[in-house]
Design a protein around this motif. Structure first.
Motif, mmCIF file in Angstrom:
data_model
loop_
_atom_site.group_PDB
_atom_site.id
_atom_site.type_symbol
_atom_site.label_atom_id
_atom_site.label_comp_id
_atom_site.label_asym_id
_atom_site.label_seq_id
_atom_site.Cartn_x
_atom_site.Cartn_y
_atom_site.Cartn_z
ATOM 1 N N UNK A 119 0.466 -1.313 -0.120
ATOM 2 C CA UNK A 119 0.279 -0.230 -0.038
ATOM 3 C C UNK A 119 0.696 1.003 0.498
ATOM 4 N N UNK A 120 2.065 1.436 -0.674
ATOM 5 C CA UNK A 120 3.614 2.642 -0.425
ATOM 6 C C UNK A 120 2.078 3.839 -1.548
ATOM 7 N N UNK A 121 2.725 4.385 -0.631
ATOM 8 C CA UNK A 121 1.647 6.018 -1.573
ATOM 9 C C UNK A 121 3.114 5.854 -2.161
ATOM 10 N N UNK A 122 1.756 6.757 -3.441
ATOM 11 C CA UNK A 122 2.263 7.656 -4.603
ATOM 12 C C UNK A 122 3.540 8.307 -4.701
ATOM 13 N N UNK A 123 3.313 9.034 -3.628
ATOM 14 C CA UNK A 123 4.888 10.087 -2.609
ATOM 15 C C UNK A 123 5.840 9.263 -3.186
ATOM 16 N N UNK A 124 6.114 7.652 -2.792
ATOM 17 C CA UNK A 124 7.707 6.876 -2.257
ATOM 18 C C UNK A 124 7.414 6.680 -3.803
ATOM 19 N N UNK A 127 11.904 7.362 -4.291
ATOM 20 C CA UNK A 127 12.557 5.730 -3.367
ATOM 21 C C UNK A 127 12.188 4.818 -3.681
ATOM 22 N N UNK A 128 11.288 4.388 -4.541
ATOM 23 C CA UNK A 128 10.905 3.122 -4.406
ATOM 24 C C UNK A 128 12.149 2.531 -6.195
ATOM 25 N N UNK A 129 12.067 3.388 -6.844
ATOM 26 C CA UNK A 129 12.846 3.360 -8.380
ATOM 27 C C UNK A 129 14.277 3.598 -8.036
ATOM 28 N N UNK A 130 14.712 3.574 -6.516
ATOM 29 C CA UNK A 130 15.927 4.144 -6.254
ATOM 30 C C UNK A 130 16.266 2.736 -5.675
ATOM 31 N N UNK A 131 16.106 2.581 -4.445
ATOM 32 C CA UNK A 131 15.855 1.288 -4.551
ATOM 33 C C UNK A 131 15.947 0.353 -5.419
ATOM 34 N N UNK A 132 15.184 0.089 -6.673
ATOM 35 C CA UNK A 132 14.449 -1.028 -7.437
ATOM 36 C C UNK A 132 16.302 -1.225 -8.310
ATOM 37 N N UNK A 133 16.663 0.682 -8.816
ATOM 38 C CA UNK A 133 17.562 0.066 -9.452
ATOM 39 C C UNK A 133 19.421 -0.141 -8.334
ATOM 40 N N UNK A 134 18.946 0.074 -7.672
ATOM 41 C CA UNK A 134 19.832 -0.941 -6.863
ATOM 42 C C UNK A 134 19.824 -1.836 -6.516
ATOM 43 N N UNK A 135 19.080 -2.585 -6.028
ATOM 44 C CA UNK A 135 19.406 -3.954 -5.382
ATOM 45 C C UNK A 135 19.188 -5.014 -6.992
ATOM 46 N N UNK A 136 18.621 -4.273 -7.828
ATOM 47 C CA UNK A 136 18.481 -4.731 -8.814
ATOM 48 C C UNK A 136 19.522 -5.055 -10.412
ATOM 49 N N UNK A 137 20.316 -3.666 -9.757
ATOM 50 C CA UNK A 137 21.434 -3.082 -10.683
ATOM 51 C C UNK A 137 22.435 -4.160 -9.395
ATOM 52 N N UNK A 138 22.811 -4.602 -8.781
ATOM 53 C CA UNK A 138 23.769 -5.197 -8.520
ATOM 54 C C UNK A 138 23.127 -7.190 -8.126
ATOM 55 N N UNK A 139 22.222 -7.108 -8.627
ATOM 56 C CA UNK A 139 21.596 -8.127 -8.945
ATOM 57 C C UNK A 139 21.960 -8.523 -10.319
ATOM 58 N N UNK A 140 21.887 -7.661 -11.396
ATOM 59 C CA UNK A 140 22.272 -7.855 -12.505
ATOM 60 C C UNK A 140 23.961 -7.730 -13.095
ATOM 61 N N UNK A 141 24.248 -7.016 -12.308
ATOM 62 C CA UNK A 141 25.768 -7.308 -12.222
ATOM 63 C C UNK A 141 27.057 -8.458 -11.576
ATOM 64 N N UNK A 142 26.174 -8.706 -10.310
ATOM 65 C CA UNK A 142 26.627 -10.475 -10.260
ATOM 66 C C UNK A 142 26.194 -11.197 -10.700
ATOM 67 N N UNK A 143 25.052 -11.327 -11.405
ATOM 68 C CA UNK A 143 25.017 -12.427 -12.449
ATOM 69 C C UNK A 143 25.804 -12.173 -14.079
ATOM 70 N N UNK A 144 25.835 -11.419 -14.223
ATOM 71 C CA UNK A 144 27.374 -11.160 -15.679
ATOM 72 C C UNK A 144 28.318 -11.716 -14.663
ATOM 73 N N UNK A 145 28.501 -10.806 -13.951
ATOM 74 C CA UNK A 145 30.012 -11.479 -13.240
ATOM 75 C C UNK A 145 30.228 -12.073 -13.510
#
Length: 146
Positions: A119-124, A127-145
């Protein structure tokens, strides 16, 4: 909803980058506190259903997704996988694109995701995009490495 994008280049072949990025269980190993189950077992195809369960014990969230587009890369043809989120808490879609750039001798990867967590409000969303880029960016980097 928020959309975030992760772009990477790798020296891996397009086929190998694709194999690694669509190894769903390996993805789960790269995202903290997450396990991914896949049905039916076997090769991924349109209609394959994934559930990413994130959290600890009873404090966990399921992110059910269905593969709605599946086109692995081939010589001269980019690969594209699209997953539609089918849950009540996590909404949106994710898309993985892989293409060989012969001119530069690299494979280009794009992970793009539209994400909304109830139920996170749209105002977040920022923050949600930043968290997604961080978490999934690290996952992608690890999978490709690896």
């Amino acid at each position: 909803m928020t959309v975030f994008r992760i772009d990477r280049t790798t020296r891996l072949s397009a086929a190998e980058a694709w194999r690694r990025l669509t190894d769903w269980r390996a993805q789960g190993d790269r995202v903290p506190l997450t396990r991914i189950s896949v049905t039916p077992p076997g090769p991924t195809r349109v209609g394959t259903f994934l559930v990413a369960r994130s959290g600890l014990g009873p404090v966990a969230v399921d992110d059910p997704m269905e593969v709605v587009h599946w086109h692995p890369p081939a010589p001269g043809t980019p690969g594209r996988c699209r997953l539609e989120k089918r849950g009540r808490t996590v909404l949106g879609w994710a898309e993985i694109r892989v293409r060989r750039d012969e001119e530069h001798g690299v494979t280009r990867v794009r992970w793009e995701e539209e994400l909304r967590v109830r139920p996170l409000p749209g105002a977040l969303d920022t923050l949600t995009a930043r968290a997604g880029r961080l978490v999934f960016g690290r996952a992608v980097d690890g999978l490709l490495r690896d």
